[in-house]
Scaffold this active site. Structure first.
Site, short mmCIF file in Angstrom:
data_model
loop_
_atom_site.label_atom_id
_atom_site.label_comp_id
_atom_site.label_asym_id
_atom_site.label_seq_id
_atom_site.Cartn_x
_atom_site.Cartn_y
_atom_site.Cartn_z
N CYS A 2 0.83 -1.20 0.00
CA CYS A 2 0.00 0.00 0.00
C CYS A 2 0.85 1.24 0.00
CB CYS A 2 -0.99 -0.08 1.12
SG CYS A 2 -2.23 -1.18 0.54
N ARG A 27 -5.20 2.77 -3.66
CA ARG A 27 -4.53 1.47 -3.75
C ARG A 27 -5.21 0.43 -2.87
NH1 ARG A 27 1.09 2.89 -5.54
NH2 ARG A 27 1.73 0.83 -4.95
N TRP A 73 -2.08 -2.69 3.85
CA TRP A 73 -2.91 -3.75 3.27
C TRP A 73 -2.36 -5.03 3.89
CZ3 TRP A 73 -2.46 -8.12 0.09
CH2 TRP A 73 -3.66 -8.58 -0.45
N ASN A 97 6.13 -1.54 3.28
CA ASN A 97 5.25 -2.16 2.28
C ASN A 97 5.89 -3.46 1.84
OD1 ASN A 97 3.51 -0.03 2.23
ND2 ASN A 97 4.26 0.82 0.31
N GLY A 98 5.08 -4.50 1.66
CA GLY A 98 5.63 -5.75 1.16
C GLY A 98 5.60 -6.84 2.20
N GLU A 485 -12.57 -11.57 -18.44
CA GLU A 485 -12.35 -10.23 -17.89
C GLU A 485 -13.67 -9.64 -17.37
OE1 GLU A 485 -9.94 -8.62 -16.90
OE2 GLU A 485 -10.60 -6.53 -16.88
N LYS A 489 -14.29 -8.52 -13.52
CA LYS A 489 -14.75 -7.17 -13.13
C LYS A 489 -15.95 -7.28 -12.20
CE LYS A 489 -12.07 -5.58 -14.00
NZ LYS A 489 -10.77 -5.38 -14.37
N GLU A 492 -14.93 -8.64 -8.76
CA GLU A 492 -14.07 -7.70 -8.03
C GLU A 492 -14.86 -6.60 -7.33
OE1 GLU A 492 -9.77 -6.80 -9.94
OE2 GLU A 492 -11.43 -6.48 -11.31
N HIS A 508 -20.01 -29.40 -20.81
CA HIS A 508 -19.07 -30.28 -20.11
C HIS A 508 -19.08 -30.01 -18.61
CE1 HIS A 508 -17.54 -31.84 -23.87
NE2 HIS A 508 -17.53 -30.60 -24.31
N LYS A 607 -4.38 -2.18 -5.25
CA LYS A 607 -3.86 -1.83 -6.57
C LYS A 607 -2.37 -2.17 -6.59
CE LYS A 607 -4.78 0.35 -10.48
NZ LYS A 607 -5.72 -0.32 -11.38
N1 GLU Z 1 3.40 -7.16 5.49
C1 GLU Z 1 3.12 -5.95 6.19
C2 GLU Z 1 1.91 -6.12 7.09
O1 GLU Z 1 1.13 -7.01 6.96
C3 GLU Z 1 2.97 -4.74 5.26
C4 GLU Z 1 1.77 -4.79 4.39
C5 GLU Z 1 1.67 -3.62 3.42
O2 GLU Z 1 2.38 -3.62 2.41
O3 GLU Z 1 0.84 -2.73 3.64
O4 GLU Z 1 1.75 -5.35 7.98
#
Ligand code: GLU
Length: 612
Positions: A2, A27, A73, A97-98, A485, A489, A492, A508, A607
């Site tokens: 995020c 995002r 996120w 992030n990550g 697609e 959509k 989602e 089938h 995002k």
């Molecule tokens: N992995 C981290 C968490 O869960 C960061 C998540 C993120 O990218 O917002 O807090």
């Protein structure tokens, strides 16, 4: 995945940080937080929206000249206040992030060393690691370098140390991060749009870069694992993003704006061709001609909507160029042992150019011996663009809605250009067919405008969908990926369970699901498969299924009881999938409106998926 925003500046940076987070809201996120360093760390966190964080900051008269802020996120640990960032260990505050893949082992070790964890996140290990390293070295920059050397995974981080409020240290490794150079201070963010309010001068960090920012400047050291740490210079770039591009204007949602922008952005993407009489391989880079002439097959790697664009392109590429084309889901490809066809052009498609799985799949393809790669991407400064030999930038402008719309149609435009270029270099197209396709492309923006005019009819259909729990989408040939697609959509943004099938597959299995409560959406262009499709639709009707058919003006298909038809213009040949995408986007949008869901920020989604 995020948002990160950081600032060290003259004057109060709280409004800058909060406005930055607001601009990153698109995002998708589940909690937000901010920490200031006024010689002591102050933190606010909430599971509410950024507006709520702003209110908290106002109430507490939050003010300072250095700070970091975050929208989270959740990947590890529930979305809760205690898991929201920033995380604090001793004198250190961190946003991240990550994902830290080796967080379990690190957590164990740190607990053995006496650290108490106050969250369930993977992030907290980073804060404690830096605290340990700060005992060995008094320098935060050095402590961050030592700490990240122990991390596995993909991440971008920003770190503050209580005793040194004049600086913030940031690091990029697999997740986007950039610096902003402003008049009154220096900033860091995961996305340029977060900083446009204070500066357009950006420095994009590369993998392994650790940077220190202070009010009047910055320095960057590249510390790629296994490499020698060395100070590096990165170019300062003037961002071309306009403030309007990231504002909603007169529209109710970004998604609506982006759907209606498609005639313009497809025209922009095709601009270089529309003004020419022939297609040049240079559209894809200086080396493209040599590489394309050497190409014997194509491998497309992508995720989600971009994967669907790849599936359409397979029909085009094999039909028009005669070159075999394989399309793979990036997260699958990167973990299997594929057979290698020599002289393959590997094509990575990603809106953001930061999709972790696509980047990893491309690196993996390279490690297997594939020599040439092409990136199709919407963001000029992204990792994908840096990683590939050739590139094509779609000109969709910033896509803010989580559900991709204009990125998809511009990717298709780019893939059609690739198809035509390869056909030309392989002697599979004549001057006449090239001219005809350029003429068809010239007409495309107007045709898209025309397709958007079906909105009132689609809206009327949407009312009937909002009560449904499930929907089936059918297509054949190059419209089968468009059915995929369309279903994506709908699920989602409206949360209706939707599945797409190649219409011939119906009997089938999925036919068992059809009854009066299961609306069946069919894409019925006037192509060679129309009669076959009509038989499939009969099968649905015979079981009481209600049909919603998107046909061409010239498709021989009639309205009757239980068969509703919306017509686009006359059949558009190979470009038809691009046009048939439009009513499906509108359908998803209007069903979501009926259901009152958060169209631009659907639950659980984010995002630019920069985590695996
Ligand atoms: N992995 C981290 C968490 O869960 C960061 C998540 C993120 O990218 O917002 O807090």
């Amino acid at each position: 995945m995020c948002g990160i925003v950081g600032a060290v500046a003259k004057g109060n940076i709280v409004p800058t940080l909060l406005e930055g987070l607001r601009r990153l809201e698109y995002r998708g996120y589940d909690s937000a937080g901010i920490a200031l360093n006024n010689g002591a760390l102050h933190r606010l966190r909430t599971t509410g929206r950024v507006a709520e964080l702003s209110k908290l900051a106002d109430d507490q008269k939050f003010s300072g000249e250095a700070g970091i802020a975050h929208t989270r996120w959740a990947t590890h640990g529930a979305p809760s206040e205690r898991n929201a960032h920033p995380h604090i260990s001793g004198e250190v505050a961190v946003v991240h992030n990550g994902i830290i893949e080796n967080h379990e082992a690190l957590r164990q070790r740190l607990q053995n060393e006496g650290f108490t964890f106050t969250s369930d996140t993977d992030t907290e290990v980073i804060a404690h690691l830096i605290t340990i390293n700060l005992k060995e070295t008094p320098d935060l920059f050095e402590a961050v370098c030592r700490s990240v050397a122990e991390l596995q995974g993909a991440y971008a981080i920003a770190v503050m140390e209580e005793a040194r409020p004049e600086r913030i240290v940031v690091c990029r490794n697999g997740a986007p991060l950039l610096l902003g150079l402003g008049e009154y201070g220096t900033y860091a963010a995961s996305d340029a749009s977060a900083l446009l309010q204070v500066t357009r001068r950006m420095v994009y960090l590369e993998e392994g870069d650790v940077a220190e920012i202070h009010r009047d400047g910055y320095r960057i050291v590249n510390c790629l694992p296994g490499g020698v740490a060395r100070e590096v210079a990165r170019t300062v770039q003037e961002s071309e993003l306009t403030n309007e591009a990231v504002e909603m204007g007169p529209y109710a949602h970004f998604m609506q704006k982006e759907i209606f922008e498609q005639p313009g952005v497809v025209a922009n993407t095709l601009e270089m061709v529309l003004n020419a009489h022939s297609i040049s391989p240079r559209l894809f880079g200086n080396e493209a001609e040599n590489i394309f002439k050497d190409t014997r097959s194509i491998l497309i790697l992508a995720c989600g909507t971009s994967y669907h664009a790849g599936l359409v392109a397979r029909y085009w590429l094999e039909t028009v160029t005669g070159l075999p084309c394989n399309v793979e889901i990036a997260s699958e490809y990167r973990y299997r042992n594929p057979a290698i066809a020599p002289h393959t052009l590997v094509v990575g498609i990603s809106q953001s150019g930061e999709t972790a799985d696509t980047l990893a799949a491309l690196s993996y393809a390279k490690s297997l011996g594939h020599r040439h790669s092409l990136g199709i991407c919407n963001v000029a400064e992204s990792a994908l663009v840096r990683q590939t030999d050739l590139r094509f930038l779609t000109r969709a402008g910033p896509e803010i809605g989580v559900a991709s719309t204009k990125a998809f149609t511009t990717q298709l435009a780019a893939l059609m250009l690739l198809t035509m270029t390869l056909a030309k270099l392989n002697g599979r197209s004549s001057d006449k067919s090239e001219r005809e396709m350029i003429t068809a492309m010239r007409h495309l923006p107007v045709a898209l405008q025309h397709a958007l005019q079906v909105e009132p009819q689609v809206k009327a259909w949407a009312e009937r969908f909002s009560e449904k729990k499930h929907a089936l989408f059918l297509g054949r040939g190059m419209h089968y990926p468009i059915a995929l697609e369309g279903a994506l959509k709908l699920k989602e943004i409206s949360y209706i369970h939707a599945e797409a099938y190649a219409a011939g597959e119906l009997k089938h299995g999925p036919l068992a699901l059809v009854d009066k409560d299961m609306p069946v959406v069919a894409i019925a262009p006037n192509d060679a498969l129309l009669e076959k499709l009509k038989s499939n639709l009969q099968e649905v009707r015979a079981r009481g299924g209600e049909l919603y058919v998107f046909a061409d003006a010239d498709s021989r298909i009639q309205e009757s009881e239980g068969v509703h038809v919306i017509r686009l213009a006359e059949h558009a040949g190979l470009l038809s999938p691009i046009l048939h995408t439009i009513p499906l986007q509108l359908l998803a949008y209007h069903v979501a409106l009926q259901k009152g869901t958060d169209v631009d920020k659907p639950r659980n989604l984010a995002k630019s998926v920069t985590v695996e």
